[in-house]
Design an enzyme around this catalytic site. Structure first.
Site, PDB file in Angstrom:
ATOM      1  N   GLY A 145     -10.886 -10.270   0.018  1.00 14.89           N
ATOM      2  CA  GLY A 145      -9.551 -10.844  -0.030  1.00 14.89           C
ATOM      3  C   GLY A 145      -8.509  -9.743  -0.140  1.00 14.89           C
ATOM      4  N   CYS A 146      -7.276 -10.096   0.190  1.00 14.03           N
ATOM      5  CA  CYS A 146      -6.218  -9.082   0.215  1.00 14.03           C
ATOM      6  C   CYS A 146      -5.865  -8.598  -1.195  1.00 14.03           C
ATOM      7  CB  CYS A 146      -4.990  -9.619   0.940  1.00 14.03           C
ATOM      8  SG  CYS A 146      -4.452 -11.247   0.402  1.00 14.03           S
ATOM      9  N   TYR A 147      -5.747  -9.530  -2.147  1.00 16.35           N
ATOM     10  CA  TYR A 147      -5.471  -9.100  -3.528  1.00 16.35           C
ATOM     11  C   TYR A 147      -6.620  -8.268  -4.089  1.00 16.35           C
ATOM     12  CZ  TYR A 147      -1.477 -12.362  -3.937  1.00 16.35           C
ATOM     13  OH  TYR A 147      -0.286 -13.017  -3.797  1.00 16.35           O
ATOM     14  N   SER A 150      -6.421  -4.557  -2.827  1.00 14.37           N
ATOM     15  CA  SER A 150      -5.453  -3.678  -3.495  1.00 14.37           C
ATOM     16  C   SER A 150      -5.797  -3.485  -4.963  1.00 14.37           C
ATOM     17  CB  SER A 150      -4.036  -4.223  -3.340  1.00 14.37           C
ATOM     18  OG  SER A 150      -3.932  -5.508  -3.916  1.00 14.37           O
TER      19      SER A 150
END
Lengths: 343, 343, 343, 343
Positions: A145-147, A150
């Site tokens: 996932g994107c979160y 990061s």
């Protein structure tokens, strides 16, 4: 080594970004481009930025249409990629840009997604400890996932080096609204979004929480618990993650900087910025790069790490291509040597 | 009870917002409107949104020009209001929208601002415990910073009720770029700001850190330490603050909700939203309202409180007028019964 | 055919975009990267999106530093490129991304720019009639302005085919704020720009007016006069041009559509969209593409043509690379096969 | 003179703005607040910016619920207000913020709206010639469309004074996306809108075209024909209209400026800015003001007039309140003495 690739969910934001990157990949031949409600339309009508593919006709997402490619990218809603993947040949490289195969723990999957667990695949974040070994030659890849991308990039070096306490990790992240997808909902209207910020999924309920904890726990070698709050920011793309953890006893600022410096020294896409320069999401838009900066706050006994990525590129499609390159035995950066599009 | 008021720093964002609100205040007569580099120009040329005051000529900010008003609002850079205030008559109500008189502790002032401490005035956040008593009839008021306003509104009920641990408080806030002022700097250009988020002042260095701790410490009755990270968001106005603290032993979600509910039950401008509704900065733009929501994360043992304000209104000029009303013995909400301007 | 290229004005928006594209050009070796006020700093500190060039040190813009490259790109303020170009060797391919060599008529230059005319170079808009012949093998190229690029692409097919009246052409264009450059000015601050539109240079005074008329006049074979109004839109990049001209007697909608269709049928970067689909600047950001749509308004006797480009790509740096490819005998699209970055 | 007012369509953008203004109107008592799909919910859940009305329950839009008020504001989709209005008492002041009663010519209505004409009411733009006489004491008022408001304010003084040619009027306008309403559609998503501009309704098809021509024709005393192109800009609110017409023979710049100056000299809400200052939509957001600037382009023989308004305030709800004040015999500016909310 030319290969063919099919992209499902091609008219969504993630699928569109996969196509954008594949269109510039020197070895990729784009085969079937599939979707559901847009099947039958010109791709140019629903994804007008893909000028080189404008005249392609979107096909229906079926196992038949996806079969016969070397690589299949699944950019489908969670719960949808598991059944499709189960029907594709074992020798096909399947890249799942959705959530279905990210979590190792079936109980965590069931708690956060409320459906049966489809299983766990090698996790497509090459910068994690040992990840490249698992991705080379893999036939199944779960794109993070994107979160989580990061958040894990922000904190992994510290947990890997044993510098951080595993409890009281706090992560607050701001995402561009493409992260919420292309289905029209009132709170995602431009008039609502522009000029406004808002939180959501507060209090531990966001589905990316167990995924972040899974990655940090692996790096730390001990269970890590986080408080994670995502917010929606008035921008189309980008995630700025602010992650903070308490320092273990005796850890000082120099040790912290050294650990992150060393961890990312040879990474092509992850950069600890020179001291005094802070990340901006604007500097990574359209690129596969992640930029980080950190500061030790002696007063609070914490390190604060800020990480900026493009949620659709490094956070989804770029990470997918990077992992695909590894799986196919290609140079990891092939087709991804893109600068950010700024301003 | 009509009164005259002078506004210095009138061409900056804070001063402009003070004028916008005073123009709608039924008892205010706007007297001198002063600035420095814009002295001599039509106000309409530098603050074209103030249609009702467009033909006013901006005067130089001098003690002479400010003298002779019932109220003087100072919206000046930090370090500048102290000397001006010292020369104004004791009977004039002075509202300092700058930083000079906010901190009680001279050492904290000197550490964060690097100059001599001008002294401490009653703090213009009426919602703090006991604040209204200190503001009624006051002749000197220090308007809080915008980040402290939202941070203190977020966490004070919990510390006041003894529900929160005083260490490991983490606050991450996103502000519109008007908070960075009207001096042109490259990183504040529209082309840089739009579509981008970035942190700054990370690691405890932001000047609002001691101010937030001062307020929380007073509410808690014991020293509170925070990790505070401000970020710049691509919007002109608004602050979304995400504040999280560990719960004291035995505190449950119901107790938390009850405490915030009770604390703000009678407040005209601060609202704990119904469960399930999250704050958006878009809903408070142009208004003096603050909206909050909270969630207890049992997994992390923390409460997460999100608070949205307009940095220029409740965060600066609205708070100034609200405190001024109290000081003058007027109804606290006079001239501030404004709805948000949305979408 | 590898070649070396120097870029001056590298820390401005135009220069940065030239570098972004050159970094992805398979035959370009980036040599000197020069600027003025940023000389001596890491490029990564002032152009953090150029990850692949972050460690380059910016050199001073001098003839010495620019000499010795096969290609020199000048991205300097108007008036500055003329003198530099005059000192560079005749065999160097010079691409002037500034205004100095665009206008053929010295009187027009002097009227609009107020300085001595530096002369006129082949105009780098390959889609104009006969332009490719002038650009192949050229050693000096004047890159068009961003507004002229979109305006000329919008109307040239109609004038070339003799379908439009040469008077009463009206063009209104909206540009992202990167078009106004990187020098910090109050009206370009993010807080001023976001949520606001404004016109400028109204009434014929904008410097791009004679440049647009020069191109349309050449296409029409008779003097064309325009009313041109540029506006600033709250976005970093992109130009949407709305151009309208009266139809010559007897011209109908089918003839109009056929003319534009035929004119751009084989163009790699300019696309008349299918009927019913309107251009969005969002679909061309980061790409060298221009998208057009038109409608005949029988009621008003006019054709309205809308054209969207990225002002920094097709409008400046992309057009420069496209023309450079022609001049060097390379495939015209080399290094420019980029999709738009959307959303 | 206190009066009661019901607002239908209260959860849309126009209805919400009417409520925002009425909440600050010293004589208005807000009665029924009605909508359709949101009936039964707290107003605060769907219009969270209306803090003062948050606990109101939205009622169903029925004749019964609207009956019994002194004033009824209809903010309904076109075609819906006609039938409702027909069932309300003759003595009720009805303000139709929708399109149904704007056009005088039934044929124009049928051509552009495709349904039966509901009839024509006094047009609520008090600044038009003779309009105030028609509005004073009126019981039925048709609120103008937002584009017509700005277009008519831009050009009426010139046509009224006989300075402009009635053909070859070209109007290009950029609107914030609230003008497209609150129904979620893919192209209105924040991710699509931010950073992008696009035209729509090109070629004369927009429904505001006949309305603008109707007003200009009345001012000119002869049929005026326009080419009108609306565009969508990446901002929530605001319209910037660029209108240009050819000057009649012998008309010079001084005559033009004098005409506009004289026409708006005593208007409380419409302002010709001092020469050299250009309108920005940012300066009128949230206010009922319109700001104009013009330039004569001798080269093109045209005047270019730019007008900025807030589409929801002066363009809809503010114009409605202004006209309502006139109809009720109240001071025209009552409740509207608002400054813009900037930055």
């Amino acid at each position: 080594m030319s290969f063919s690739v099919a992209v499902s969910g091609a008219t969504g934001y993630a699928g569109g970004e996969v196509l954008r990157l594949l269109a510039g990949h020197p070895e990729a031949r784009i085969g079937a481009v599939t979707a559901h409600s847009s099947a039958g339309v010109r791709l140019g009508a629903v994804a007008p930025h893909l000028h080189g593919l404008a005249d392609r006709i979107v096909e229906e997402t079926t196992v038949e249409n996806l079969t016969g490619h070397d690589v299949v990218v699944l950019a489908l809603p969670h719960g949808a990629s598991g059944p499709v993947a189960a029907q594709l040949p074992a020798e096909t490289l399947i890249i799942d840009a959705g959530a279905d195969h990210r979590l190792i723990d079936p109980a965590a999957w069931e708690q956060f997604y409320g459906s049966e667990h489809a299983g766990s695949w090698p996790y497509g974040l090459p910068e994690l400890p040992g990840a490249r070994d698992r991705l080379r030659g893999a036939k199944r890849i779960a794109v993070p996932g994107c979160y989580p991308t990061s958040s894990l990039l922000a904190l992994t070096p510290g947990f890997d080096a044993g510098l951080l306490e595993p409890d009281d990790v706090v992560i607050v992240a701001a995402s561009g609204t493409s992260g919420a997808g292309k289905s029209p909902k009132p709170h995602l209207l431009g008039a609502e979004v522009m000029g406004s910020m808002s939180p959501y999924g507060v209090g531990g309920g966001h589905r990316h929480t167990p995924e972040i904890e899974q990655g940090l726990t692996a790096a730390a070698g001990t269970p890590v618990q986080i408080s994670f709050t995502p917010t929606l920011a008035p921008m189309p793309r980008g995630i700025l993650t602010t992650a903070t953890a308490r320092l273990a006893d005796g850890v000082d600022a120099a040790a912290v900087r050294d650990a992150w410096d060393a961890y990312y020294a040879d990474e092509p896409f992850v950069h600890l910025l020179p001291e005094g320069q802070w990340p901006t999401t604007g500097s990574v838009i359209g690129s596969n790069h992640a930029v980080l900066q950190l500061a030790v706050d002696p007063h609070a006994g914490r390190v604060v790490v800020c990480c900026a990525i493009d949620n659709l590129t490094k956070g989804t499609a770029g990470g997918a291509i990077q992992s695909m390159n590894l799986a196919l035995g290609l140079p990891e950066t092939l087709g991804l040597d893109l600068q950010g599009v700024a301003p």
